[in-house]
Design an enzyme around this catalytic site. Structure first.
Site, PDB file in Angstrom:
ATOM      1  CB  CYS A  30      -0.837  -0.046   1.228  1.00 42.46           C
ATOM      2  SG  CYS A  30      -1.920   1.661   1.284  1.00 42.46           S
ATOM      3  N   GLY A  31       0.972   1.788  -1.064  1.00 41.52           N
ATOM      4  CA  GLY A  31       1.812   3.163  -1.226  1.00 41.52           C
ATOM      5  C   GLY A  31       1.227   4.106  -0.448  1.00 41.52           C
ATOM      6  CG  HIS A  32      -2.831   5.412   1.286  1.00 44.53           C
ATOM      7  ND1 HIS A  32      -3.361   4.099   1.072  1.00 44.53           N
ATOM      8  CD2 HIS A  32      -3.250   5.925   2.569  1.00 44.53           C
ATOM      9  CE1 HIS A  32      -4.186   3.834   2.166  1.00 44.53           C
ATOM     10  NE2 HIS A  32      -4.178   4.790   2.883  1.00 44.53           N
ATOM     11  N   GLY A  74      -0.749   4.548  -4.561  1.00 49.54           N
ATOM     12  CA  GLY A  74       0.685   4.278  -4.572  1.00 49.54           C
ATOM     13  C   GLY A  74       1.304   3.093  -5.271  1.00 49.54           C
ATOM     14  CB  SER A  75       0.404  -0.743  -4.864  1.00 47.21           C
ATOM     15  OG  SER A  75      -1.001  -0.417  -4.510  1.00 47.21           O
TER      16      SER A  75
END
Length: 347
Positions: free
Chosen positions: A101-103, A267-268
């Site tokens: 999870c990018g965020h 993000g991902s």
């Protein structure tokens, strides 16, 4: 009058679970700081399975109403099994536990620095975060005692399958790309579905993306070259179709897990979309793109910074940047006999 929750006040209650509340680009992040049971396992993927099999009632309590909502997102810090990692994290949402999870990484980067889990250095502080998909190098802007923007370097990202034909209920035959950025996503231009990611209602976008995800899950076998625990479709990302490099932002909306709508550019998802664009020759190494959330108009940047391999796949490492913000702190309990308080989601 002021008071705080305590075990003496709530003598028959569950332990108090304390969290720090954040968001990145509008996408919430509930970071569990204390009160959670120990998550067992020798590896992070074993911990992910343990949480799923033994602690899922707590995920539902914290993510679902009345404490959360259908689109809530959470993170639990766990012991790392990599000596080079500063922290390890499990991600949770309305459908279970994601692999990347990018965020959340962007928000956690700030939190780790601000909580002094690592020694801060100017102008950037490096934080290595172990995720279920692998180790993610994170760089946190730090100046005059304050953290700011965060950028992270992804695990190897790659285009898994291009121009895959699927039959989507209610829409007919469609063509999608499937790309990996720590999680697998299907990509399709929203206009093919009669929609616009910047103008269409969120409910219409969610309905269409969910139909695409359902079709891919039934008709396409997804395999990660290194671990079967990563071999599943996480969601569908509807785009504005602007994949060729441009200085102008390109918009997308991600619908993942159980029809959960990401408020951020994802993000991902940005990682996977950069990998797709690079594989198709739309962008080159070092060309930065700006990605806009069709929901909140918030922005992330993404850049393919080097070519690598992931199994037999040609892959890239992607740098994604954005900024997380604090929204508060919370203490959560479950009183004895509160059945509704165990967590629910309305139909």
């Amino acid at each position: 009058m002021s008071w705080t929750l305590s075990q003496s006040f709530l003598s028959n209650s569950s332990p108090v679970i304390k969290t720090i509340e954040m968001h990145t680009g509008g996408e919430p992040l509930r970071v569990i700081i204390s009160g959670y049971p120990k998550i067992h396992g020798d590896t992070i993927l074993q911990k992910r399975r343990y949480a799923k099999n033994n602690l899922d009632h707590l995920r539902k309590m914290l993510m679902f109403e009345p404490r959360g909502h259908n689109d809530m997102y959470g993170a639990a810090l766990v012991d790392t099994d990599l000596p080079e990692a500063d922290i390890a994290v499990l991600f949770m949402h309305n459908g279970g536990y994601s692999t990347m999870c990018g965020h959340a990484i962007i928000a956690l980067g700030r939190l780790v620095v601000d909580k002094k889990y690592v020694t801060a250095t100017e102008p950037e502080t490096e934080v290595n975060i172990q995720c279920p998909c692998g180790l993610v190098k994170t760089l946190v802007e730090y100046k005059d005692g304050k953290s700011g923007y965060v950028r992270f370097h992804s695990v190897p990202a790659f285009l898994f399958a291009s121009n895959v034909e699927i039959k989507v209920k209610g829409y007919g035959m469609m063509t999608v790309d499937i790309s990996y950025g720590g999680a697998f996503y299907a990509f399709i231009s929203a206009d093919v579905l009669g929609l616009d990611v910047r103008e269409s209602s969120t409910s219409d976008l969610k309905r269409a993306a969910t139909a695409v995800s359902d079709a891919v899950k039934k008709q396409v076998k997804i395999l990660h070259p290194e671990d079967d625990d990563l071999s599943f479709l996480y969601g569908t990302i509807l785009t504005d179709g602007q994949d060729n490099w441009s200085a102008d932002p390109t918009a997308n909306v991600c619908v993942f897990a159980d029809a959960q709508v990401d408020r951020s550019p994802t993000g991902s998802g940005v990682t996977a979309r950069i990998a797709l664009q690079h594989s198709k020759g739309f962008i080159q190494i070092g060309q930065k793109r700006i990605f806009e959330s069709g929901v909140t108009k918030s922005l992330f940047s993404g850049t393919a910074i080097k070519q690598v391999k992931c199994g037999d796949f040609d892959a890239v490492v992607v740098e994604v940047s954005g900024q997380g913000h604090y929204t508060g702190e919370a203490s959560f309990i479950l009183e004895e006999g509160d059945i509704v308080g165990e967590g629910f989601l309305p139909n």
